[in-house]
Design a protein around this motif. Sequence first.
Motif, PDB file in Angstrom:
ATOM      1  N   LEU A 263       0.470  -0.688  -0.123  1.00 34.19           N
ATOM      2  CA  LEU A 263      -0.610   0.174  -0.217  1.00 34.19           C
ATOM      3  C   LEU A 263       0.973   1.372   0.106  1.00 34.19           C
ATOM      4  CD1 LEU A 263      -2.918  -0.869   2.602  1.00 34.19           C
ATOM      5  CD2 LEU A 263      -2.945  -0.386   0.519  1.00 34.19           C
ATOM      6  N   ARG A 264       1.744   1.154   0.477  1.00 33.79           N
ATOM      7  CA  ARG A 264       2.492   2.157   0.499  1.00 33.79           C
ATOM      8  C   ARG A 264       3.772   2.932  -0.663  1.00 33.79           C
ATOM      9  NH1 ARG A 264       8.294   1.726   4.423  1.00 33.79           N
ATOM     10  NH2 ARG A 264       6.949   1.976   5.986  1.00 33.79           N
ATOM     11  N   GLY A 265       3.727   1.495  -1.927  1.00 31.70           N
ATOM     12  CA  GLY A 265       3.596   1.639  -3.286  1.00 31.70           C
ATOM     13  C   GLY A 265       5.179   2.702  -3.646  1.00 31.70           C
ATOM     14  N   THR A 266       5.565   2.740  -2.140  1.00 30.12           N
ATOM     15  CA  THR A 266       6.809   3.790  -2.446  1.00 30.12           C
ATOM     16  C   THR A 266       7.759   2.756  -2.944  1.00 30.12           C
ATOM     17  OG1 THR A 266       7.684   2.766  -0.240  1.00 30.12           O
ATOM     18  CG2 THR A 266       6.234   5.388  -1.126  1.00 30.12           C
ATOM     19  N   GLU A 267       8.455   1.581  -3.189  1.00 30.14           N
ATOM     20  CA  GLU A 267       9.108   0.535  -3.654  1.00 30.14           C
ATOM     21  C   GLU A 267       8.732  -0.370  -4.375  1.00 30.14           C
ATOM     22  OE1 GLU A 267      11.148   0.127  -0.680  1.00 30.14           O
ATOM     23  OE2 GLU A 267      10.136   1.427   0.761  1.00 30.14           O
ATOM     24  N   THR A 268       9.679  -0.357  -5.776  1.00 30.84           N
ATOM     25  CA  THR A 268       9.595  -1.292  -6.700  1.00 30.84           C
ATOM     26  C   THR A 268       9.685  -3.069  -6.248  1.00 30.84           C
ATOM     27  OG1 THR A 268      12.014  -1.859  -6.303  1.00 30.84           O
ATOM     28  CG2 THR A 268      11.782  -0.232  -7.464  1.00 30.84           C
ATOM     29  N   GLU A 269       9.309  -3.508  -7.013  1.00 28.66           N
ATOM     30  CA  GLU A 269       9.001  -5.211  -7.099  1.00 28.66           C
ATOM     31  C   GLU A 269      10.114  -5.876  -6.108  1.00 28.66           C
ATOM     32  OE1 GLU A 269       5.564  -6.717  -7.306  1.00 28.66           O
ATOM     33  OE2 GLU A 269       6.946  -8.173  -6.663  1.00 28.66           O
ATOM     34  N   GLU A 270      11.410  -5.388  -6.424  1.00 29.25           N
ATOM     35  CA  GLU A 270      12.183  -5.721  -5.994  1.00 29.25           C
ATOM     36  C   GLU A 270      12.264  -5.307  -4.394  1.00 29.25           C
ATOM     37  OE1 GLU A 270      15.661  -4.922  -7.739  1.00 29.25           O
ATOM     38  OE2 GLU A 270      17.222  -6.594  -7.053  1.00 29.25           O
ATOM     39  N   ALA A 271      12.658  -4.202  -5.010  1.00 27.68           N
ATOM     40  CA  ALA A 271      12.735  -3.890  -2.814  1.00 27.68           C
ATOM     41  C   ALA A 271      11.807  -3.954  -1.970  1.00 27.68           C
ATOM     42  CB  ALA A 271      13.178  -2.144  -3.412  1.00 27.68           C
ATOM     43  N   LEU A 272      10.086  -4.627  -2.152  1.00 23.24           N
ATOM     44  CA  LEU A 272       9.307  -5.097  -1.460  1.00 23.24           C
ATOM     45  C   LEU A 272      10.216  -6.635  -1.104  1.00 23.24           C
ATOM     46  CD1 LEU A 272       6.799  -4.608  -0.461  1.00 23.24           C
ATOM     47  CD2 LEU A 272       5.937  -5.756  -2.018  1.00 23.24           C
ATOM     48  N   ASN A 273      10.414  -7.146  -2.673  1.00 23.37           N
ATOM     49  CA  ASN A 273      10.790  -8.625  -1.546  1.00 23.37           C
ATOM     50  C   ASN A 273      11.896  -8.407  -1.166  1.00 23.37           C
ATOM     51  OD1 ASN A 273       9.049  -9.633  -2.843  1.00 23.37           O
ATOM     52  ND2 ASN A 273      10.218  -9.696  -4.650  1.00 23.37           N
ATOM     53  N   ILE A 274      13.286  -7.812  -0.631  1.00 23.25           N
ATOM     54  CA  ILE A 274      13.886  -7.163  -0.136  1.00 23.25           C
ATOM     55  C   ILE A 274      13.503  -7.241   1.367  1.00 23.25           C
ATOM     56  CG2 ILE A 274      16.061  -5.916   0.134  1.00 23.25           C
ATOM     57  CD1 ILE A 274      16.808  -5.571  -2.297  1.00 23.25           C
ATOM     58  N   ARG A 275      12.703  -5.632   1.442  1.00 28.33           N
ATOM     59  CA  ARG A 275      12.532  -5.585   2.533  1.00 28.33           C
ATOM     60  C   ARG A 275      11.734  -7.029   3.543  1.00 28.33           C
ATOM     61  NH1 ARG A 275      12.234   0.343   3.814  1.00 28.33           N
ATOM     62  NH2 ARG A 275      13.324   0.871   2.353  1.00 28.33           N
ATOM     63  N   LEU A 276      10.563  -7.319   2.721  1.00 31.75           N
ATOM     64  CA  LEU A 276      10.132  -8.796   3.007  1.00 31.75           C
ATOM     65  C   LEU A 276      10.934  -9.486   4.102  1.00 31.75           C
ATOM     66  CD1 LEU A 276       7.195  -9.690   1.140  1.00 31.75           C
ATOM     67  CD2 LEU A 276       6.821  -9.066   3.016  1.00 31.75           C
ATOM     68  N   ASN A 277      12.212  -9.951   3.298  1.00 33.00           N
ATOM     69  CA  ASN A 277      12.891 -10.620   3.383  1.00 33.00           C
ATOM     70  C   ASN A 277      13.546 -10.544   4.548  1.00 33.00           C
ATOM     71  OD1 ASN A 277      12.668 -12.979   1.226  1.00 33.00           O
ATOM     72  ND2 ASN A 277      14.137 -11.992   0.315  1.00 33.00           N
ATOM     73  N   GLN A 278      13.999  -8.694   4.623  1.00 32.56           N
ATOM     74  CA  GLN A 278      14.869  -8.430   5.423  1.00 32.56           C
ATOM     75  C   GLN A 278      14.450  -8.585   7.195  1.00 32.56           C
ATOM     76  OE1 GLN A 278      18.187  -6.814   5.311  1.00 32.56           O
ATOM     77  NE2 GLN A 278      17.573  -6.043   7.851  1.00 32.56           N
TER      78      GLN A 278
END
Length: 198
Positions: free
Chosen positions: A133-148
């Motif tokens: 929802l934040r929509g500030t992340e690219t798909e790749e950045a989103l996956n990095i953040r989820l793993n993080q």
Amino acid sequence: MKRGVLMIVSGPSGSGKGTIVKQLENDDNIKVSVSATTRKPRAGEEHGVHYYFMEKDEFLSCVDDGEMLEYNEYCENYYGTPLMGVEPFLKEGKDVILEIDVNGAKQVSKIMKCVKLFILPPSMQLLKKRLCLRGTETEEALNIRLNQAHFEMEQAYNYDYLVVNDNIDDAVNKVKSILIAQRHRVFNMKDKLDELLK
Ligand code: 5GP
């Protein structure tokens, strides 16, 4: 002057810790430290308010000059806590909040007395939804953040308190109660006791 309490607030991106910390800022006795970062500002973020936005070489020269209490690389950007936003306020008796990641928390707790609190999302599904929802992340950045997020939550066992953010007001009240409890720990009240027993 009684020294303030140093509180570390960590939690994965999307846990709502930023919103909680923002509400704590309304309390005159609380100072929220402004971090430095090499990340680019998101829409609405202001230099000196949300972060001190810096170029990488500027950031690293602050580190070399001993101006950072701690720093860490997170999702390919540097983040750090400027010392000048912490020590003078603690000395003044203000409680200082550091909204920092798990690595930063580890560094600070080795060198300073502090209370460590971790904000949890109610569920992993909700965390993912909040990040999307934040929509500030690219798909790749989103996956990095989820793993993080997963990695960070595994470190939460080492914290002093866990607060589930399923309702902002409740979560803010819980964090405030923890801060009050910390102010009354014996090591924080020792001067008063010494004075009474003199
Ligand atoms: P964001 O890019 O979402 O604003 O922050 C990413 C992560 O960096 C968050 O987990 C946040 O808590 C962490 N962070 C923010 N400031 C600092 C800091 O000064 N030091 C460290 N170690 N982490 C920080």
